[in-house]
Scaffold this active site. Structure first.
Site, PDB file in Angstrom:
ATOM      1  CG  HIS A   1       8.838  -1.047  -0.904  1.00 20.11           C
ATOM      2  ND1 HIS A   1       7.690  -0.503  -0.375  1.00 20.11           N
ATOM      3  CD2 HIS A   1       9.508  -0.006  -1.467  1.00 20.11           C
ATOM      4  CE1 HIS A   1       7.671   0.796  -0.602  1.00 20.11           C
ATOM      5  NE2 HIS A   1       8.758   1.130  -1.257  1.00 20.11           N
TER       6      HIS A   1
ATOM      7  CG  ASP B   1       0.616  -0.528   0.080  1.00 25.41           C
ATOM      8  OD1 ASP B   1       0.869  -1.051   1.180  1.00 25.41           O
ATOM      9  OD2 ASP B   1       1.315   0.387  -0.408  1.00 25.41           O
TER      10      ASP B   1
ATOM     11  CG  HIS C   1       0.484  -2.351   5.344  1.00 20.56           C
ATOM     12  ND1 HIS C   1       1.778  -2.622   5.720  1.00 20.56           N
ATOM     13  CD2 HIS C   1       0.534  -2.058   4.024  1.00 20.56           C
ATOM     14  CE1 HIS C   1       2.584  -2.484   4.673  1.00 20.56           C
ATOM     15  NE2 HIS C   1       1.845  -2.146   3.629  1.00 20.56           N
TER      16      HIS C   1
ATOM     17  CG  HIS D   1       0.859  -5.095  -0.413  1.00 23.10           C
ATOM     18  ND1 HIS D   1       2.170  -5.030  -0.834  1.00 23.10           N
ATOM     19  CD2 HIS D   1       0.770  -4.224   0.602  1.00 23.10           C
ATOM     20  CE1 HIS D   1       2.830  -4.156  -0.102  1.00 23.10           C
ATOM     21  NE2 HIS D   1       2.000  -3.646   0.792  1.00 23.10           N
TER      22      HIS D   1
ATOM     23  CG  HIS E   1       3.418  -1.245  -3.368  1.00 27.63           C
ATOM     24  ND1 HIS E   1       4.709  -1.082  -3.772  1.00 27.63           N
ATOM     25  CD2 HIS E   1       3.479  -1.500  -2.038  1.00 27.63           C
ATOM     26  CE1 HIS E   1       5.511  -1.220  -2.741  1.00 27.63           C
ATOM     27  NE2 HIS E   1       4.793  -1.479  -1.679  1.00 27.63           N
TER      28      HIS E   1
ATOM     29  CE  LYS F   1       7.168  -5.596   0.837  1.00 21.45           C
ATOM     30  NZ  LYS F   1       5.914  -4.887   0.700  1.00 21.45           N
TER      31      LYS F   1
END
Ligand code: NCD
Ligand code: ZN
Length: 345
Positions: free
Chosen positions: A136, A248, A15, A13, A174, A99
């Site tokens: 999420h 994350d 970004h 995970h 997460h 996602k």
């Protein structure tokens, strides 16, 4: 000096952003990680396989020379996602998951799904194609307290998704609560979870004691030490294959975090495996790090484990106070603090 060698980890995970910031941060992940699941919450989001492929090309072009880092791409589900989008994604060898962001849940999630039932036909197609759903897991309802949003999501939404699609591969991303740990532990093998370094190493006291600390703010928000942080540490270090590494890492410019309405996201790619090593070492479970960091995620996604290795040495060092990137200034997690383990490059 003590050393340990592990199979090269993967980050399930991550970004990476876009543009200059991506160029600034991607090398940090590429040094430590063999592969990473790349989050699609760009502006505009990555909603189609061909956008994911174009984004991947830009990532590859930004990599340091000779890097073997493999970005595993994802699609961002919206109310307008079609079955064809899912079929195209499944046929595209670089797309590995889709996602689900509930609309408004977090940074850059405005295009997310407004009502889960809207995408049930899409999720059904994902189940058919064997495309994992990354969630999420927070409800977006202003009547629900921000600290309860993950628990309420699990109680009111996740159970129904899993009952409706019993063969669907699901990663609850997460996770931050004991509720999530218990739920995932009890679920079948098609359900797993990622755990971040900041949720292992901190709790909500870090965010609030002695002044409000925006660099500890992320979503889902840090919870209490007891029972939540403790349950996460126990799960991550348990040797259970249902829990694996997902940083994350989410870089934001310092100015956007230190603001009257600071944004959510913690940057940790600069020291990801060292942060996890710190958490595992504090729990006297460093021997469980390799499974969590390098085996269980690959096994869940049905991918081969990495054959390269990395070596960590116990040799304390201090995390930089900030990174002065070309495009922005980013404050990393654990800025100015000491970590016990260090990767030998
Ligand atoms: C992430 C971001 O900044 O993109 N922020 C965060 O607090 N985790 C989005 C996300 O993963 O929720
Ligand atoms: Zn994220």
């Amino acid at each position: 000096m003590k050393r340990i060698t592990l199979a090269k980890p993967d980050d399930w995970h991550l970004h990476l952003r876009d543009g200059a910031l991506m160029g600034d941060v991607v090398g940090m992940s590429a040094r430590q990680m063999g592969r990473a699941i790349i989050m699609p919450n760009l502006l505009p989001p990555v909603t189609e396989a061909k956008q994911a492929v174009a984004y991947r090309k830009k990532i590859i072009e930004s990599l340091p020379k000779r890097s073997s880092f493999n970005p595993l791409m994802t699609l961002y589900l919206t109310d307008n996602t079609t079955k064809k989008n899912i079929i195209d994604a499944s046929n595209e060898k670089h797309v590995f998951a889709a996602k689900l962001y509930p609309a408004g849940a977090t940074t850059n999630s405005d295009s997310g799904v407004t009502n889960l039932k809207n995408v049930y036909p899409i999720i059904e197609q994902m189940q058919k194609e064997g495309l994992p759903l990354l969630i999420h897991g927070e409800v977006i309802n202003n009547l629900v307290d921000v600290f309860d949003r993950e628990k309420v999501f699990i109680e009111t939404i996740l159970g129904d998704i899993l009952r409706s699609f019993p063969e669907l591969k699901v990663v609850l991303e997460h996770i931050t609560t004991k509720d999530a740990v218990d739920f995932v532990s009890k679920s079948k093998e098609n359900v797993a979870a990622t755990i971040t370094p900041h949720h292992l190493l901190s709790n909500r006291n870090h965010m609030f004691l002695g002044g409000i600390k925006p660099h500890y703010y992320c979503l889902p928000v840090l919870k209490r030490k007891v029972p939540h942080q403790e349950a996460l540490i126990k799960a991550a270090t348990s040797g259970s294959s249902k829990f694996f590494l997902g940083t994350d890492s989410a870089p934001h410019d310092k100015g956007q975090k230190e603001s009257a309405c600071g944004c959510a996201g913690i940057f940790s790619a600069n020291a990801a495996i060292e942060l996890y090593a710190e958490a595992f070492d504090r729990a006297a479970k460093i021997d469980k790090l390799e499974g969590f960091a390098a085996h269980f995620g690959a096994d869940f996604y049905g991918l081969p484990r990495n054959t390269e290795t990395i070596t960590l040495e116990k040799n304390p060092w201090t995390v930089p106070d900030n990174y002065d990137f070309s495009s922005s200034k980013v404050i990393p997690f654990f800025a100015g603090e000491s970590l016990s383990w260090r990767v030998l490059y």
